[in-house]
Scaffold this active site. Structure first.
Site, mmCIF file in Angstrom:
data_model
loop_
_atom_site.group_PDB
_atom_site.id
_atom_site.type_symbol
_atom_site.label_atom_id
_atom_site.label_comp_id
_atom_site.label_asym_id
_atom_site.label_seq_id
_atom_site.Cartn_x
_atom_site.Cartn_y
_atom_site.Cartn_z
ATOM 1 C CG ASN A 208 -5.819 7.303 -8.525
ATOM 2 O OD1 ASN A 208 -5.732 6.487 -7.624
ATOM 3 N ND2 ASN A 208 -4.754 7.725 -9.214
ATOM 4 C CB ILE A 305 6.949 5.304 -13.940
ATOM 5 C CG1 ILE A 305 6.577 6.681 -13.376
ATOM 6 C CG2 ILE A 305 8.165 4.739 -13.223
ATOM 7 C CD1 ILE A 305 6.030 6.657 -11.961
ATOM 8 C CG PHE A 325 -1.531 -3.785 -11.685
ATOM 9 C CD1 PHE A 325 -0.285 -4.293 -11.373
ATOM 10 C CD2 PHE A 325 -2.649 -4.289 -11.025
ATOM 11 C CE1 PHE A 325 -0.132 -5.297 -10.413
ATOM 12 C CE2 PHE A 325 -2.521 -5.290 -10.060
ATOM 13 C CZ PHE A 325 -1.265 -5.791 -9.757
ATOM 14 C CE LYS A 339 -3.859 0.978 -20.258
ATOM 15 N NZ LYS A 339 -4.725 1.113 -19.104
ATOM 16 C CE LYS A 343 1.512 2.090 -20.145
ATOM 17 N NZ LYS A 343 1.248 2.840 -18.930
#
Ligand code: CTP
Length: 402
Positions: A208, A305, A325, A339, A343
């Site tokens: 990316n 991760i 992020f 998120k 997470k």
């Protein structure tokens, strides 16, 4: 970064005096108000006009100047300084200051200042290793003076060895560190940065546009604030930040292995890396040859991760403070909150990567910071260095609460 800071830059006579011009440029670009003092010998190498033009301030050269002495020039300069840098610093000037001799404007002002003083020595290799010089440096270090050691290289005198002025970028970094409160001292912070590359064959990969700039800015900023920093970096073209342990990785799986091997020793993990979500099912050991008019690549999911870290129950060690992020092109706040919760993070930095001045490969960013307790902070357009500072302000404040 150096806004509202008054810095005195003392320039001694040595061939490296020309590099002080580049240092001055970095300091003024960082926002500092720089006042230059040149010794008589320094003026043999570079003219005061160069420093005057770049600092937008008059250059000081004489101990007794009738105009400045109205306010006792050298004392008022010394009193107003937030930091004093001597670069290049010669053996002569360091020796004089170590011996308490103040016989020109530079030595007098250094001795009169209460500000931190950073010396960046440059000299012949044999002068540098001379025990007389080393004793002078040791004495000044013991007294709290800071030093940015010279580096090895070919010296102007023809010798090869230690004595070359440190790079202006390195001296700049030490100057910023000297002016930064050490509110992350005693903390170990793991930062991931850059893209990951998922190889298809020896010549091709999926990746990316991440440049790593945000993660590297965070690593530099955390280091300045006294943290021990571990930077796990995907492939980037950025210089390694000084004083930071860098572990280079290529793929998401490698990044996961390196993060998991080190997480137990960390108080904070900041995942600025743009990790590829998928990798090719197969990596061909030889170059894939072209065949037919279309081709299909089968991808498999990479490990997440950050989600793995969020799912840690801590075991014997407490779970680190987790900062994620979110790279988004739409519904920024909504996706960030999702998120953060999915997470199990303490904080998320969401940025709209579709904006030309935010996200990948630029020096600026616009971010929305969202916290576990539901609060948020909208950061307008700022440099990635400034955003790194803001992120760490929040991290330091929340660590102090616990
Ligand atoms: N991340 C990670 N491992 C992955 C993917 C992402 O650790 N395999 C981390 C990133 O480093 C970042 C956060 O998760 O801190 C969010 O990454 P982002 O790419 O914005 O989101 P994804 O979780 O990958 O979700 P999506 O691509 O669907 O937006």
């Amino acid at each position: 970064m150096l806004e509202n800071k008054k810095i005195i830059l003392g320039v001694c006579g040595g061939i490296a005096a020309y590099k002080a011009v580049e240092l001055l440029r970095l300091l003024t670009k960082g926002g500092a108000d720089v006042h230059v003092i040149m010794t008589r010998a320094a003026r043999e190498f570079v003219t005061p006009l160069t420093f005057q033009t770049l600092s937008s301030n008059p250059v000081h050269t004489e101990l007794f100047n009738l105009i400045e002495e109205g306010a006792i020039g050298h004392i008022s300069l010394a009193d107003r300084a937030d930091l004093f840098i001597v670069a290049p610093a010669t053996a002569n000037v360091i020796g004089k200051i170590a011996a308490g001799i103040a016989d020109d404007l530079l030595t007098t002002t250094v001795m009169a200042t209460k500000a931190p003083v950073l010396f960046a020595p440059a000299m012949n290799v044999n002068m540098y290793s001379n025990p007389i010089y080393q004793e002078n440096e040791d004495k000044l270090r013991r007294l709290g003076y800071l030093f940015e050691a010279p580096v090895c290289g070919s010296l102007a005198c023809g010798w090869e060895g230690e004595g070359k002025l440190a790079a202006p970028e390195t001296i700049f970094e030490s100057a910023v560190a000297a002016l930064t409160a050490k509110d992350l001292a005693g903390r170990t912070i793991l930062i991931t940065a850059g893209p990951t590359r998922e190889e298809l064959d020896p010549v091709r990969y999926i990746s990316n546009h991440s440049s790593g700039k945000m993660g590297y800015a965070l690593a530099r900023a955390a280091r300045r604030r006294g943290a021990q920093v571990l930077l796990i970096s995907g492939p980037t073209s950025l210089p390694r930040p000084d004083g930071v342990k860098v572990v280079s990785v290529t793929s998401a799986v490698e990044m996961q292995r390196e993060v998991m091997a080190r997480v137990a020793e960390c108080h904070v993990v900041i995942k600025a890396a743009a990790v590829a979500d998928y990798r090719p099912l197969m990596r061909n050991s030889s170059k894939i040859k072209k065949q037919g008019d279309s081709a299909t690549i089968e991808l498999v999911k990479n490990p997440d991760i950050l989600a793995g870290l969020g799912g840690m129950n801590g075991g014997s060690a407490p779970r680190p403070f987790l900062v994620g992020f979110a790279a988004e092109t739409d519904s920024l706040a909504e996706n960030a909150v999702k998120k953060l919760s999915e997470k199990n993070l303490d904080m998320i930095v969401a940025n709209d990567v579709s904006q030309f001045d935010a996200g990948f490969n630029v020096d600026t960013n616009r971010a929305l910071l969202v916290f576990k307790d539901g609060s948020s902070c909208d950061c307008g357009l700022m440099s990635k260095d400034q955003l790194a500072g803001t992120i760490l302000d929040h991290v330091a404040a929340r660590l102090a609460e616990h």
